[in-house]
Design a protein around this motif. Sequence first.
Motif, PDB file in Angstrom:
ATOM      1  N   GLN A   1       0.945  -1.180  -0.052  1.00 62.41           N
ATOM      2  CA  GLN A   1      -0.086  -0.090  -0.010  1.00 62.41           C
ATOM      3  C   GLN A   1       0.808   1.239   0.011  1.00 62.41           C
TER       4      GLN A   1
ATOM      5  N   GLN B   1      -7.842   0.919   4.120  1.00 64.33           N
ATOM      6  CA  GLN B   1      -7.355   1.008   2.664  1.00 64.33           C
ATOM      7  C   GLN B   1      -7.038  -0.585   2.273  1.00 64.33           C
TER       8      GLN B   1
ATOM      9  N   THR C   1      -6.548   0.549  -2.875  1.00 59.75           N
ATOM     10  CA  THR C   1      -5.741   1.577  -3.590  1.00 59.75           C
ATOM     11  C   THR C   1      -5.008   1.148  -4.970  1.00 59.75           C
TER      12      THR C   1
ATOM     13  N   PRO D   1      -7.644   0.886  -6.855  1.00 61.90           N
ATOM     14  CA  PRO D   1      -8.916   1.613  -6.248  1.00 61.90           C
ATOM     15  C   PRO D   1     -10.315   0.847  -6.995  1.00 61.90           C
TER      16      PRO D   1
END
Lengths: 211, 403, 564
Positions: free
Chosen positions: B252, C142, C228, C231
Motif C-alpha cells: 500500500q 484501505q 488503492t 482502487p
Amino acid sequence: MSTGHRLVLDEVRLVLAGSTLLELDAEIGPGEVFTVMGPSGSGKSTLLAYLAGFLAPAFQASGRVLLDDSDITRLPAERRGIGLLFQDPLLFPHLSVAGNLRFGMPRAMPDKAARVETALAQVGLAGFGPRDPATLSGGQKARVALMRLLLSAPRAVLLDEPFSKLDRQLRHDMRRLVFDRLREAGLPSLLVTHDREDAEDAGGRVIELGQ
Amino acid sequence: MSFRLLRVLPLAAMLAVPLHTASAQQEWESVLDEARGQSVYWHAWAGDTRVNDYLEWVKRRVRDEHEIELVHVKIDDTGAAVSRVLAERSASNHDDGSVDLIWLNGENFAAMKENDLLYGPFAERLPNFALTFPEHNPEVVTDFTLPTEGYESPWGKAQITFYYDAGEVGDEPPRSMAQLLTWAEANPGRFTYPRIPDFLGSTFLKQALIALADDGDALYEPVAQSDFEAVTAPLWEYLDALHPHLWRSGRQFPANGPELRRLMADGEVALAFTFNPAEPAAAVADFELPESTRSYVLDGGTLGNVHFVAIPFNSPRSAAAMVVADFLLSPEAQARKQDISVWGDPTVLDVARLDEEHRALFDQHSDHPALLPPEALAETLPEPHPSWMTALQDAWQARYVGR
Amino acid sequence: MLRLAPWLIVTLLVGPILAGLAMALLPAFGYLPALGGHGFSLDPWRQLLAQPGLARSVGVSFTSGLVTTAISLAVVVLFLAGVSGSRLDRWIRRLVAPLLSIPHAAAAFGLAFLIAPSGLLSRLVSPGLTGWERPPDVLIVQDPWGLSLMAGLIIKEIPFLLLMCLAALPQIDPERRVAMARSLGYRPTTAWLKVVTPSLYPLIRLPVFAVIAYATSVVDVALILGPTLPPTLAVSILVWFNDPDLSRRFMASAGAVLQLGVTAAALIAWWCLERLVARLGRQWLARGGRGNGDSPLRLAGKGLIGLATLTAFAGIAGLALYSVAAFWRFPDALPQGLTAAHWLRALPALSGPVATTALIAIGATLIALALTLAALENEQRTGRQPAQGRLLSALTLLYLPLIVPQIAFLFGLVVVMESLGTRPTHALVIFGHLLFVLPYVFLSLAESYRRFDPRWSQLALSLGTSRNGAFWRVRLPMLLAPMLTAAAVGLAVSIGQYLPTLLLGAGRVPTVTTEAVSLAAGGNRRVIGVWAMVQASLPLVGFIIAVGLPRLLWGNRRDMRGSP
C-alpha cells in the motif's frame, strides 16, 4: 333559525364494478332524521361518501341529490352545504376548542367570538374556548364536534355512526342532544348506523340495506 | 533621416529591453484598462491552508491596485479544471469559459497546449516577466523540457526535499538512492513514496531513474526515441528490492504528498520527501510534525521544476487574468510567497539581477531548524521529457497494481 | 396545475440523467469531437480492459455493494426485531437523525482515524497494553479486500435503512402481528422476523436498491477507506477523468458505462438473492420453529447497531479533538495541548461557503418540498395511489437518480448543460442538487402523507372549506412534523453533495462540502477536523429545527407532539 331545509335522494343508484350496491329514493324533510341501517359492506359508507361528495372514482353513481330543490349532485363537497358527523369527534388537534368552532363558520358571519361563546355555553362548556382539544373528555369532544357542525350553518347533515364509540350512558345523552339540536335547526339528516337503538332514538323513518 | 530614425528606434529598443518601450507600455496600459472591474476565476489546488491564505492576500492586493475581483476556485485536483475547459470546448463554448486562470505545470500544461486549450502567447507581454531574466534562467520558459512559448507564466519553484525525524533517524539520513535502499533494509516499514500516478510519487521514480540509469541523456528526449525496457531495467530492479522494506511492505502507498506528510505526523514513517522545501518547517509550526524534523537534499541534487499559471483559450477575462499573472511576478508578491512564515515557495525571479530595492525584499533570514538554507537547494536536476512520466506511470502500474 | 406535478418531477429527474448517460456513451465508443474523436471505435474499451487490476476494481465494487447492503439490512432488521422499547432502544432511534446528518466523507475520515494502526484506538492502548512505541506496520485502512470500505459504508447505511424501516413500519402494524404470533407460542424476536419482515421488505425494497447502487459506485468514502492498488472502479474513473492525459477521457467514459453495468449486475445479483432468501424463508416459516435462539438474535441486533453507532460517534469525536489539537503523535492518547488556531484560521473563510451551502440547500429543498406536496396532493385529489412496493409504477422513476451511479452521468450532464448555454450559477447547482434531494424528500414524506386520515380533509370540506383551504389550514399544519423531517433530510442530502456541486458549479459555487474536500486534499487532519465539524453541524441544525419547531409551535397542543 328553523326555516326548514329539504334533502331529496332521487333514484340514487351506486354501482361497483358492474354490480349494483344500493338503490335509494327518499325525501327527508326539515328536522327529520332518516336512518339507514345495515351490516358492514352493505354500502352505507359509500352512500354517505356519495352524498357528501367524496365518492371514490371506482364507483359509478346515477340519480340526483336535491337540496332545497337545487341539484347538488355535481357540486364539489365544499359547496354542497352538507355537514358531517363522524364516529370520532375529529377535533383539529392544532387548533384550540374555539379555533375548531370558528373553522367552519362562514367568512361573513358577524360576532364570531360571541357565537362561539354562546355555542359552548349551550352544551355546558362555557369558558372552554382557549383549551387544547386533547385535554377534553370524550363526551366533551363529541359536543364540541356537534357545535362545530351547527356553527358551519349546513343545510343538511350526514351522521356516520356518531355514537358508536361512546360508552352506554354517554351515548344516550349525546343522542338526545344531537337529535334535539338537529330538529331545532330544522335540518334534514341522514343517519347511518348498525345500532338499532340509534334508529329508535332518532324517531324517523328507517330503512335496512343488504336484505 | 530623422524620420527613419524615429521609426527604427522603438524597434531597436524593443529588441533590447522589450517591455520598456513606449508601445509596450501603451499596450499594457490598455490591458490594465480592460482588466479594471473584471472578475478572475482562478482554479487552484487548495490542499494547503497556507497557499489559500496567500491567495487571499493576492485577492486583496489586486482589488486595491487594479480593481480586479479575484476568486480562488478551490479544487482538489488540477485535472478537474482541465476537464471543465474540455467540457466547455465539447459544448462549443469558445468565448464564455468559466475558468480564467489555472495553476499548473508538466503534464497538465502539455495536455492543454497540445489540445489548443490555452490562450496566448501572453507571458512576454507581462512587464514583470522580464524580472525572471529568462535568457539566464531557461527553467522559467521550460516546463518539463517543453518550451512554454509564452502560453504560461512562471509563478514558483519546487524541488524534491527530503525530511526526517532526527529523534529517530539521527544525523545521518540516507543521502543517495543506494543509501536509501540500505537504510530501508535496516529500518523496515519506515519509508514510502506516494503511489503512482501521483505527481510527487512519479517524480520519485524519475529521481531514482536519473540516479540509476546508465544512459541519463535519453531521459531528456521523448521516450519513444530510446529503449524504455533497457533504460529502466535498473529502476525496476531497485524498486523490487526496495518495496518489501517499505511501509506496509509496499502493498500500500499513500495517495499523495500530503498523505505522506500525515504518515510522518502519525509516526508511521520516519523519512519522507516533498516538493516544497518549506513544507516541513511549516508543518512543524502547525503542530503537525515534531520539533525534531530536519530536511536535506540528496547528494548530487534533486529534481526541481517551476510551476506556472495559464489562461484557458475561452476565458472572457484574459486581460484581468494577465494582470493577475503579472502581479504574481511582482517582487512584492514573490518575496511574500517566499517568506517562510507565509508560504515558503521559492521565487522565480532572478534575485541577484534585481535592483537593490527589490533585492532587499528577499533578504529574509530564517534559522528554523527544519528549513534548509537557500544555498542547499542549489543543485537542481532538470525534469526529464514529460513522455517519460507517462511511460513510467504505466509501467509501474502494470508491474505493481492488482498483485 | 397540480396535475402537472408528477410529470414535472419525472421530467426533472429522468431527462438530465438520460442526457448525461448519452454523453458518456458517445465518448465511450470513441466519439468526442473536442478531442478529435469523430468516428466510432472500440479503442476506449480495449484501453479500459488493458488497465492493470481492472478485474479486481470491478470485483471490489461489486462485492462491497452486496456485502454492505446485506450486513446493514441484517443489522437493522435484527435490531427492529429485538426492540422492546427499552431506554437503549429509544436512544438508538433518537440517534438516527444525527447519524444521518454526518456526511459520508466525515464519517469515513473519522473511521479511518479510529482504526488505523496509528489511530485513536491503538493510541488508547499504547504503549501500556501493547508495548507499541511506534504504530505497528499492519494494513488495516484501505485494505485490498475493501473491508474497511465496507465498514465505513455500513456505518452510514444503517441509519438510512433504519429510518426507511421506521417510516414504513406503521403501515403494517407490527405490534398486533407480533402479539398474534406470540399468542401462538413464538418468542418475540422470532415472531417479529417471521410475521413482520416478509411484509416489511417489499416496502423498503427500493431504498435497499438505492443502497446497493450507492455502495457499488461511491467515490468519496472509497477514496478515504477503499483499496488503492487498484482502487475501486468509481475512483479509477474519477482519476481517469481528471488525468492530465486528455485522451484518457475516452477510456474514462467507457469506465463510466462499465460502472453502470457493475451496478446493474449487483442489483440483478441481489434480486436473485431475494428469490433464494424468499424460498429458504418460506421453508423456515413453514417449519414453525418457535425460536430457541431468540436471545442471541436480539443481543446481536442491539450489539451490532450499538457498535456501529458508537464507532461513528467515536470517529467524529476523534476528528473534533483533532480540530483543536496541538502536537499529537502516536502513542499519546491525547494531544499534548489544545489550540484554537485551526478554528481561528478557518473562521474567516467559513462565512461565504456556509451562506452558499445554506442558500443552495434551502433552495433545492423548498423546490423539492413544493413538488412533492403538489404530487402527493394531486394523488389525494384524483384518488390514484401507486401500488406499494411495485417496481414498475411511474414514481419508481423517482429512484433513478439514486440508482444510476453519479459518476456515470454527471460528467456527461455538464457537457449537456454547457451545450444548452447554461452557465454555472447557483440556480444550475440547485437544479443539480434537486436530482438527489427530490427523491429523498418524496420518500420521507410520502408515507405520512398517504396515511393521513382522509376524514380530516373530508371534514374540512364538509365545513365549507375549499380544497385549497383544507390543504393549507388542515393538512399542512397537521403534517408539519413529517414535512420538517423530510425537509431536514433534503437539506442533509444537499449539503453532502460533492460531485454535482463541483461539476455543475464549475467550482465557482463553493459550498462547505467542496471546500472541505479540496482542503482534505492537503491531508492535514486538523483542518479536516474543523471542516468535518462544520459540514456535520449544518445538517444537524436542520434536524434540530425539524424536531424543535413543532414542539415550540404546538407547545400547548398535546396531540400534535410526536404525531402523526
